[in-house]
Design a protein around this motif. Structure first.
Motif, PDB file in Angstrom:
ATOM      1  N   GLU A 232       0.826  -1.213   0.000  1.00 38.30           N
ATOM      2  CA  GLU A 232       0.000   0.000   0.000  1.00 38.30           C
ATOM      3  C   GLU A 232       0.857   1.259   0.000  1.00 38.30           C
ATOM      4  O   GLU A 232       0.586   2.213  -0.744  1.00 38.30           O
ATOM      5  N   ARG A 236       0.831   4.097  -2.947  1.00 37.08           N
ATOM      6  CA  ARG A 236       0.462   5.492  -2.632  1.00 37.08           C
ATOM      7  C   ARG A 236       1.545   6.460  -3.126  1.00 37.08           C
ATOM      8  O   ARG A 236       1.279   7.653  -3.300  1.00 37.08           O
ATOM      9  N   MET A 262      -6.357  -3.269  -0.923  1.00 35.75           N
ATOM     10  CA  MET A 262      -7.452  -2.912  -0.020  1.00 35.75           C
ATOM     11  C   MET A 262      -8.351  -4.127   0.268  1.00 35.75           C
ATOM     12  O   MET A 262      -8.750  -4.367   1.405  1.00 35.75           O
ATOM     13  N   ARG A 267     -10.997  -4.098   3.194  1.00 36.07           N
ATOM     14  CA  ARG A 267     -11.414  -2.689   3.073  1.00 36.07           C
ATOM     15  C   ARG A 267     -12.146  -2.533   1.734  1.00 36.07           C
ATOM     16  O   ARG A 267     -11.673  -1.894   0.802  1.00 36.07           O
ATOM     17  N   GLN A 269     -14.891  -1.011   0.679  1.00 33.99           N
ATOM     18  CA  GLN A 269     -15.374   0.283   0.196  1.00 33.99           C
ATOM     19  C   GLN A 269     -14.258   1.058  -0.510  1.00 33.99           C
ATOM     20  O   GLN A 269     -14.465   1.642  -1.577  1.00 33.99           O
ATOM     21  N   GLU A 270     -13.059   1.059   0.073  1.00 32.71           N
ATOM     22  CA  GLU A 270     -11.935   1.733  -0.571  1.00 32.71           C
ATOM     23  C   GLU A 270     -11.529   0.994  -1.841  1.00 32.71           C
ATOM     24  O   GLU A 270     -11.204   1.619  -2.859  1.00 32.71           O
ATOM     25  N   THR A 272     -13.360  -0.698  -3.848  1.00 32.89           N
ATOM     26  CA  THR A 272     -14.335  -0.475  -4.921  1.00 32.89           C
ATOM     27  C   THR A 272     -13.973   0.746  -5.756  1.00 32.89           C
ATOM     28  O   THR A 272     -14.063   0.731  -6.998  1.00 32.89           O
ATOM     29  N   LEU A 273     -13.545   1.837  -5.102  1.00 31.11           N
ATOM     30  CA  LEU A 273     -13.204   3.069  -5.819  1.00 31.11           C
ATOM     31  C   LEU A 273     -12.035   2.842  -6.771  1.00 31.11           C
ATOM     32  O   LEU A 273     -12.047   3.298  -7.923  1.00 31.11           O
ATOM     33  N   TYR A 274     -11.019   2.123  -6.302  1.00 25.83           N
ATOM     34  CA  TYR A 274      -9.847   1.879  -7.147  1.00 25.83           C
ATOM     35  C   TYR A 274     -10.192   0.944  -8.313  1.00 25.83           C
ATOM     36  O   TYR A 274      -9.795   1.181  -9.462  1.00 25.83           O
ATOM     37  N   CYS A 301     -15.882  -7.095  -4.283  1.00 26.79           N
ATOM     38  CA  CYS A 301     -16.170  -6.003  -3.342  1.00 26.79           C
ATOM     39  C   CYS A 301     -17.667  -5.771  -3.160  1.00 26.79           C
ATOM     40  O   CYS A 301     -18.121  -5.379  -2.078  1.00 26.79           O
TER      41      CYS A 301
END
Length: 540
Positions: A232, A236, A262, A267, A269-270, A272-274, A301
């Motif tokens: 991670e 980042r 994630m 994790r 929810q996070e 899903t965005l990626y 997810c």
């Protein structure tokens, strides 16, 4: 006095009008016959000259489209260029480009077809650098077709060839490919040292963008080793950097890996965005291979929290997966794999026969030592004399070609800054050329030496730039840029013989060493390696 002068002018006015009309008619006739002569000359030129020029232009256009990741448009243009490139030095480049484009479009059967033809041409050349490039392409095809075990043999053979070529840039690419191969096989402990070496090579070469891509690849291995926090932290660092570049493909892959990181830590929810951002990127690019990975992550997810959306992802996932991995493509790839394996077996058998022949020759030489030594000495002397004559002829030809190029540009451009024979140019033209070369060198340093960016940098349209350069040098902008890049390459080879070929290629804005080698040979008649060897011999 003034009145008489005016009267004289008025009396001569009809005569001037008649003279002007005659001159106008004469100018029109001259222009008409000039156009006819140019057309006649064009018809007399061999057709293959026009075909080669058109093929090179299409290749440049396809390469530019690939660089901005417009793969479908690049495929169409490169396919048009291939028939025109047949039998020329550009054929292997065109085949390799078509193979890579088809990999991006997940058409592995077509990619393997083009890669095999390219490999055959490169193998004939005997150049380990271009052979390693073809082997890397083949490994990428089998990786894309989800056959990492078959990809392993090609990437390991490619690393062997890259070591012989002493090309660190190619070595970094192959080391990264080897890491992906072993990661796909589930052997992440074996994958880790390969990607770490690839990262170190690119970092030492000062290639920041490639170094970031290597870090993204390393993150995959770290995930496989369950080192989620380090993965991670790595991503980042990578993702914000890639967002500032036009490399959407690498960004999408990094987003996929962040989603996986994630999800591995629950994790969703996070993640899903990626995954969603990655899926959107790959759908826009027409890259079903990587879109499949994003959709699978999205489904994992969403299936608990949003079943309706999860089913939609699953439906597209299944459709894409079925189109990617079908029995016909698998059979075709297996056939190509067998053909390549047979080629390598033939090479090994040939090398064994050669070794046996040498052993027999040495035994015969030992049996007749005196006669053998005398014959070998005579043969060596003749062989050496022939080599010296060939080298002298080639070097003379190279010198003549360079002198013509140097005289043509030094007189007009005064590139080296120590020549004074530029009196044929007026001040305005000389200043324009100096400003043009300064702009080209700046674009080379940025890795963007093309005609459109040159015109933009100089504050003029491409048409204006082309007209102005043509009136001064007779060159098109792209040809003029290529000449400056080649002069820069030759200067670096002359003044920095300790640099390797890939470093010179990078400093002349060539990301791919084989393309640089072919461009250098097209300009000077020999490869950069041969040029350096001849310089060493001339000093001795």
């Amino acid at each position: 006095m003034c009145i008489r002068t005016i009267e004289t002018d008025l009396n001569n006015a009809p005569m001037r009008c008649e003279l002007t009309a005659k001159m106008s008619r004469l100018s029109k006739k001259i222009f008409k016959y000039s156009v006819l002569l140019v057309a006649l000359f064009a018809l007399m030129l061999p057709k293959d000259i026009w075909a080669n020029a058109k093929g090179d232009k299409l290749m440049e256009q396809a390469d530019s489209l690939y660089a901005v990741q417009q793969y479908k448009e690049a495929l169409k243009v490169a396919s048009e260029a291939l028939p025109l490139a047949k039998g020329t030095e550009s054929e292997a480049d065109c085949l390799n480009l078509l193979a890579i484009i088809n990999i991006r479009l997940s058409d592995y059967e077509s990619a393997a077809h083009y890669a095999k033809e390219c490999y055959a041409i490169d193998q004939t050349s005997g150049d380990p650098d271009v052979i390693s490039s073809s082997l890397n392409t083949l490994a990428a095809i089998y990786m894309g077709a989800n056959q990492p075990k078959e990809a392993e043999q090609y990437v390991l053979k490619g690393i062997e060839m890259a070591e012989k070529a002493n090309n660190p840039s190619r070595m970094a690419v192959l080391q990264a490919m080897a890491s992906e191969v072993y990661h796909a096989q589930g052997d992440d402990k074996k994958a880790l040292p390969y990607i770490e070496r690839a990262y170190e090579i690119d970092k030492q070469m000062g290639n920041e963008q490639r170094s970031m891509v290597r870090l993204a690849q390393k993150a995959s291995v770290l995930i496989g080793l369950h080192e989620y926090e380090e993965a991670e932290a790595t991503l980042r660092k990578v993702i914000p950097y890639l967002r500032e570049t036009p490399d959407r493909h690498s960004l999408g892959i990094a987003l996929n890996k962040m989603g996986m990181t994630m999800l591995s830590q629950d994790r969703e929810q996070e993640a899903t965005l990626y995954y969603q951002e990655a899926a959107d990127i790959f759908q826009q690019m027409g890259d079903p291979y990587n879109e499949v990975h994003a959709l699978r992550g999205l489904y994992e997810c969403l299936w608990k929290h949003d079943p309706s959306r999860a089913r939609h992802c699953l439906k597209r996932f299944e459709a894409l997966k079925d189109s990617l991995y079908n029995n016909v493509s698998a059979e075709k790839l297996a056939k190509y794999n067998a053909e390549f394996g047979n080629d390598w077996l033939q090479i090994e058998n040939h090398e064994q026969r050669r070794a046996k022949q040498w052993a027999i020759a040495i035994a015969i030489a030992l049996a007749a030592l005196t006669i053998g030594i005398w014959l070998l000495m005579r043969r060596h002397q003749r062989h050496q004399q022939r080599i010296n004559e060939e080298l002298s002829a080639h070097f003379k030809e190279l010198s003549e070609k360079y002198n013509v190029l140097s005289e043509h540009y030094d007189n007009a451009i005064n590139l080296s800054g120590n020549r004074d024979d530029t009196t044929e140019l007026n001040v305005s033209d000389r200043e324009f050329l100096e400003r043009t070369i300064n702009s080209i060198n700046l674009l080379i340093r940025k890795g963007q030496p093309d005609a459109n960016r040159l015109a933009e940098h100089m504050g003029m349209s491409l048409y204006q730039l082309r007209q102005r350069l043509d009136s001064i040098t007779g060159e098109k902008p792209q040809d003029f840029i290529a000449a400056v890049r080649m002069r820069r390459a030759r200067y670096l080879l002359d003044t920095h013989p300790e640099m390797n070929i890939s470093e010179v290629a990078t400093l002349c804005a060539y990301n791919d060493t084989p393309n640089f080698t072919r461009a250098f040979k097209k300009t000077f008649g020999i490869t950069p390696t041969q040029y350096l060897d001849r310089r060493k011999e001339s000093k001795v």
